[in-house]
Design a protein around this motif. Structure first.
Motif, PDB file in Angstrom:
ATOM      1  N   LYS A 147      -8.457   8.383   2.520  1.00  0.00           N
ATOM      2  CA  LYS A 147      -8.049   9.869   1.754  1.00  0.00           C
ATOM      3  C   LYS A 147      -6.626   9.712   1.194  1.00  0.00           C
ATOM      4  O   LYS A 147      -6.498  10.434  -0.006  1.00  0.00           O
ATOM      5  N   ASP A 148      -5.646   9.308   2.000  1.00  0.00           N
ATOM      6  CA  ASP A 148      -4.288   9.346   1.494  1.00  0.00           C
ATOM      7  C   ASP A 148      -3.647   7.965   1.425  1.00  0.00           C
ATOM      8  O   ASP A 148      -2.600   7.951   1.599  1.00  0.00           O
ATOM      9  N   ILE A 149      -4.403   6.901   1.393  1.00  0.00           N
ATOM     10  CA  ILE A 149      -3.884   5.354   1.529  1.00  0.00           C
ATOM     11  C   ILE A 149      -4.620   4.698   0.337  1.00  0.00           C
ATOM     12  O   ILE A 149      -5.719   4.799  -0.363  1.00  0.00           O
ATOM     13  N   PHE A 150      -3.537   4.259  -0.535  1.00  0.00           N
ATOM     14  CA  PHE A 150      -3.826   3.435  -2.014  1.00  0.00           C
ATOM     15  C   PHE A 150      -3.239   1.966  -1.710  1.00  0.00           C
ATOM     16  O   PHE A 150      -2.317   1.800  -1.131  1.00  0.00           O
ATOM     17  N   THR A 151      -3.762   1.182  -2.414  1.00  0.00           N
ATOM     18  CA  THR A 151      -3.350  -0.024  -2.452  1.00  0.00           C
ATOM     19  C   THR A 151      -2.591  -0.442  -3.884  1.00  0.00           C
ATOM     20  O   THR A 151      -2.868   0.354  -4.775  1.00  0.00           O
ATOM     21  N   MET A 152      -1.461  -1.099  -3.701  1.00  0.00           N
ATOM     22  CA  MET A 152      -0.676  -1.570  -5.038  1.00  0.00           C
ATOM     23  C   MET A 152      -0.351  -2.898  -4.784  1.00  0.00           C
ATOM     24  O   MET A 152       0.159  -3.289  -3.844  1.00  0.00           O
ATOM     25  N   ASP A 153      -0.808  -3.839  -5.799  1.00  0.00           N
ATOM     26  CA  ASP A 153      -0.590  -5.274  -5.691  1.00  0.00           C
ATOM     27  C   ASP A 153       0.052  -5.462  -7.151  1.00  0.00           C
ATOM     28  O   ASP A 153      -0.484  -5.086  -8.426  1.00  0.00           O
ATOM     29  N   TYR A 154       1.058  -5.935  -7.220  1.00  0.00           N
ATOM     30  CA  TYR A 154       1.986  -6.281  -8.336  1.00  0.00           C
ATOM     31  C   TYR A 154       2.224  -7.815  -8.478  1.00  0.00           C
ATOM     32  O   TYR A 154       2.674  -8.499  -7.449  1.00  0.00           O
ATOM     33  N   ARG A 155       2.695  -8.119  -9.602  1.00  0.00           N
ATOM     34  CA  ARG A 155       3.162  -9.800  -9.926  1.00  0.00           C
ATOM     35  C   ARG A 155       4.299  -9.594 -11.160  1.00  0.00           C
ATOM     36  O   ARG A 155       4.314  -8.513 -11.554  1.00  0.00           O
ATOM     37  N   TYR A 156       4.625 -10.802 -11.363  1.00  0.00           N
ATOM     38  CA  TYR A 156       5.767 -11.085 -12.550  1.00  0.00           C
ATOM     39  C   TYR A 156       4.915 -10.674 -13.640  1.00  0.00           C
ATOM     40  O   TYR A 156       3.548 -10.768 -13.945  1.00  0.00           O
ATOM     41  N   PRO A 157       5.547  -9.734 -14.880  1.00  0.00           N
ATOM     42  CA  PRO A 157       7.057  -9.575 -14.634  1.00  0.00           C
ATOM     43  C   PRO A 157       7.600  -8.309 -14.125  1.00  0.00           C
ATOM     44  O   PRO A 157       8.711  -7.825 -14.249  1.00  0.00           O
ATOM     45  N   LEU A 158       6.728  -7.453 -13.390  1.00  0.00           N
ATOM     46  CA  LEU A 158       7.001  -6.131 -12.785  1.00  0.00           C
ATOM     47  C   LEU A 158       7.762  -6.301 -11.640  1.00  0.00           C
ATOM     48  O   LEU A 158       7.612  -7.315 -10.956  1.00  0.00           O
ATOM     49  N   SER A 159       8.634  -5.446 -11.253  1.00  0.00           N
ATOM     50  CA  SER A 159       9.294  -5.310 -10.025  1.00  0.00           C
ATOM     51  C   SER A 159       8.595  -4.313  -9.188  1.00  0.00           C
ATOM     52  O   SER A 159       7.760  -3.487  -9.524  1.00  0.00           O
ATOM     53  N   ALA A 160       8.973  -4.400  -8.014  1.00  0.00           N
ATOM     54  CA  ALA A 160       8.266  -3.288  -6.980  1.00  0.00           C
ATOM     55  C   ALA A 160       8.628  -1.922  -7.338  1.00  0.00           C
ATOM     56  O   ALA A 160       7.913  -1.104  -7.281  1.00  0.00           O
ATOM     57  N   PHE A 184       0.883  -1.088  -0.133  1.00  0.00           N
ATOM     58  CA  PHE A 184       0.133  -0.006  -0.051  1.00  0.00           C
ATOM     59  C   PHE A 184       0.860   1.250   0.047  1.00  0.00           C
ATOM     60  O   PHE A 184       2.351   0.968   0.456  1.00  0.00           O
ATOM     61  N   ILE A 185       0.155   2.305  -0.326  1.00  0.00           N
ATOM     62  CA  ILE A 185       1.292   3.498  -0.664  1.00  0.00           C
ATOM     63  C   ILE A 185       0.368   4.645   0.279  1.00  0.00           C
ATOM     64  O   ILE A 185      -0.783   4.853   0.234  1.00  0.00           O
ATOM     65  N   GLY A 186       1.281   5.288   1.108  1.00  0.00           N
ATOM     66  CA  GLY A 186       0.813   6.520   2.051  1.00  0.00           C
ATOM     67  C   GLY A 186       1.036   8.054   1.213  1.00  0.00           C
ATOM     68  O   GLY A 186       2.281   7.805   0.753  1.00  0.00           O
ATOM     69  N   ARG A 187       0.252   8.821   1.256  1.00  0.00           N
ATOM     70  CA  ARG A 187       0.479   9.908   0.704  1.00  0.00           C
ATOM     71  C   ARG A 187       0.717  11.196   1.771  1.00  0.00           C
ATOM     72  O   ARG A 187      -0.353  11.379   2.595  1.00  0.00           O
ATOM     73  N   ASP A 188       1.703  11.705   1.854  1.00  0.00           N
ATOM     74  CA  ASP A 188       1.831  13.135   2.700  1.00  0.00           C
ATOM     75  C   ASP A 188       1.726  14.308   1.717  1.00  0.00           C
ATOM     76  O   ASP A 188       2.712  14.698   1.040  1.00  0.00           O
ATOM     77  N   ARG A 189       0.497  14.902   1.708  1.00  0.00           N
ATOM     78  CA  ARG A 189       0.308  15.985   1.039  1.00  0.00           C
ATOM     79  C   ARG A 189       1.044  17.591   1.252  1.00  0.00           C
ATOM     80  O   ARG A 189       1.772  18.263   0.570  1.00  0.00           O
TER      81      ARG A 189
END
Length: 412
Positions: free
Chosen positions: A381-394, A129-134
């Motif tokens: 509000k400032d929280i987003f999820t990020m799910d990835y798999r092959y062939p992408l990297s983080a 997950f991604i946290g954002r600081d405005r």
């Protein structure tokens, strides 16, 4: 009396000098045990002269069994930090740990910093997950399902607006975004309208899969320039958003070209490029240069004749192309919908899912074409999820998601 005083003074100064010398010799290594980074062999040129300690004398069979048990028991962070601690004990422990720990593609675990540039697992995705600081325009990538007290920070990025473009500088830590630091991972650069982005990596991609690599200017100190030190950024991907001139309803439409990943990686029996170690940092290269100082005027690298102009290398490898999965219109909700399998709870124009865009001529199974490689969505509000798999990297997935945070008035 004077002679005795002089001899006594030499003995005192000799003791103090020896203690100060030992303290000075230990200073560069005081913070290594605290870091989650297990230093690679090439990053420790003077490791031969350092005593390994009593733990290095363990029988290899016993040491192998110990580290295997630790690797199997510690599956996720923060407990997985024990594995990195084992790799930081000494050379023998580090070598055995590097042999036991597998890549994220094989085990689905993130252990060392190089894991952030290796492809994710083929089956189940790695959930982050991604946290954002405005206030500071900073974005933090954490490992885990939802925010908690023991979140594992993977990457951090800071947004800076320039005259004609926007930069997202990506780092391994949250308090150092200098491109001359050894924590620098890469960056994302947009055009003036925020419709086209380029992903830059701090190290060159694998030679076998590199289609087009451009070395751009990187601002460095004048006295730190050496012809053997390529202080450059390598373009490994490009992201483009389609213009919405007619203001039609619907989500953003995007297209990603991953130059460092060949399309053959998702074919039957294909493999994606997998780096094995981080390249040696720029600071460590130039630290031994004579006359190098910190307080020197900053000069553009393109003005240095020893390094020459930026170079573009061509390789006849077809890159992987990703496109956003088309949503369906929900009549009852009166909105565009995608099946995020519970990972997204807030409707947003930033939400997207990426799948492979391949031609029928490629030997890619139908199930592979429908598999979601990267999904990004809002849960707060400032929280987003990020799910990835092959062939992408983080790192690549994080850079693609960062492009969604930039304003795009011409695409909505």
């Amino acid at each position: 009396m004077v002679l005795k005083t002089f001899v006594r003074w030499k003995e005192i100064t000799g003791v103090i000098g020896s203690k100060s010398k030992r303290r000075f010799e230990k200073k560069p290594w005081t913070g290594r045990t605290k870091s989650y980074v297990a230093p690679d062999e090439e990053l420790l040129p003077c490791v031969e002269s350092i005593e390994q300690g009593q733990w290095a004398n363990l029988p290899p069979e016993l040491l192998l069994d110990i580290i295997q048990r630790v690797e199997e028991s510690e599956t996720s962070w923060p407990a997985r930090a024990v594995v990195t601690f084992c790799a930081s004990v000494c050379r023998s422990w580090r070598e055995i740990t590097k042999e036991i720990v597998m890549t994220p593609e094989q085990c689905g675990k993130i252990t060392f910093p190089i894991s952030l540039k290796q492809p994710g697992p083929r089956e189940s995705p790695i959930q982050c997950f991604i946290g954002r600081d405005r206030t500071t325009s900073t974005y933090y990538l954490y490992y885990g399902l939802v925010p908690s007290e023991n979140d594992k920070l993977l990457l951090a990025a800071r947004k800076t607006r320039k005259g004609t473009h926007t930069d997202f500088v990506i780092s391994l830590v949250s308090d150092d975004f200098s491109r001359a630091s050894n924590t620098y991972v890469g960056k994302l650069r947009s055009n003036f309208f925020g419709t086209k982005f380029t992903v830059f990596d701090s190290q060159p991609p694998c030679e076998a899969a590199m289609r087009m690599t451009s070395r751009t200017n990187r601002r460095i100190k004048t006295k730190q320039v050496s012809p053997r030190v390529p202080a450059c950024n390598y373009a490994v991907g490009s992201i483009s958003y389609e213009l919405n001139v007619l203001r039609t309803r619907g989500p953003r439409r995007m297209n990603c070209i991953m130059h460092s990943i060949p399309v053959s990686s998702i074919e039957e029996g294909g493999t994606a490029p997998t780096p094995t170690s981080l390249s040696q940092s720029f600071d460590e290269h130039v630290s031994a240069l004579p006359g190098s100082k910190v307080k020197e005027p900053v000069t553009d690298i393109r003005s240095v004749s020893s390094l020459g102009s930026p170079v573009v290398v061509q390789h006849p490898v077809e890159p992987l192309v990703l496109k956003n999965k088309a949503p369906r219109w929900h009549e009852q909700l009166q909105c565009w919908c995608l099946n995020f399998k519970g990972r997204v709870t807030v409707a947003s124009v930033k939400n997207f899912q990426l799948v492979a865009a391949v031609e029928p001529s490629h030997n890619v199974p139908a199930a592979e074409k429908e598999k979601v490689i990267l999904q990004f969505g809002k849960i707060g509000k400032d929280i987003f999820t990020m799910d990835y798999r092959y062939p992408l990297s983080a790192f690549q997935a994080f850079a693609i998601c960062l492009s969604s945070f930039d304003t795009k008035p011409a695409c909505e």
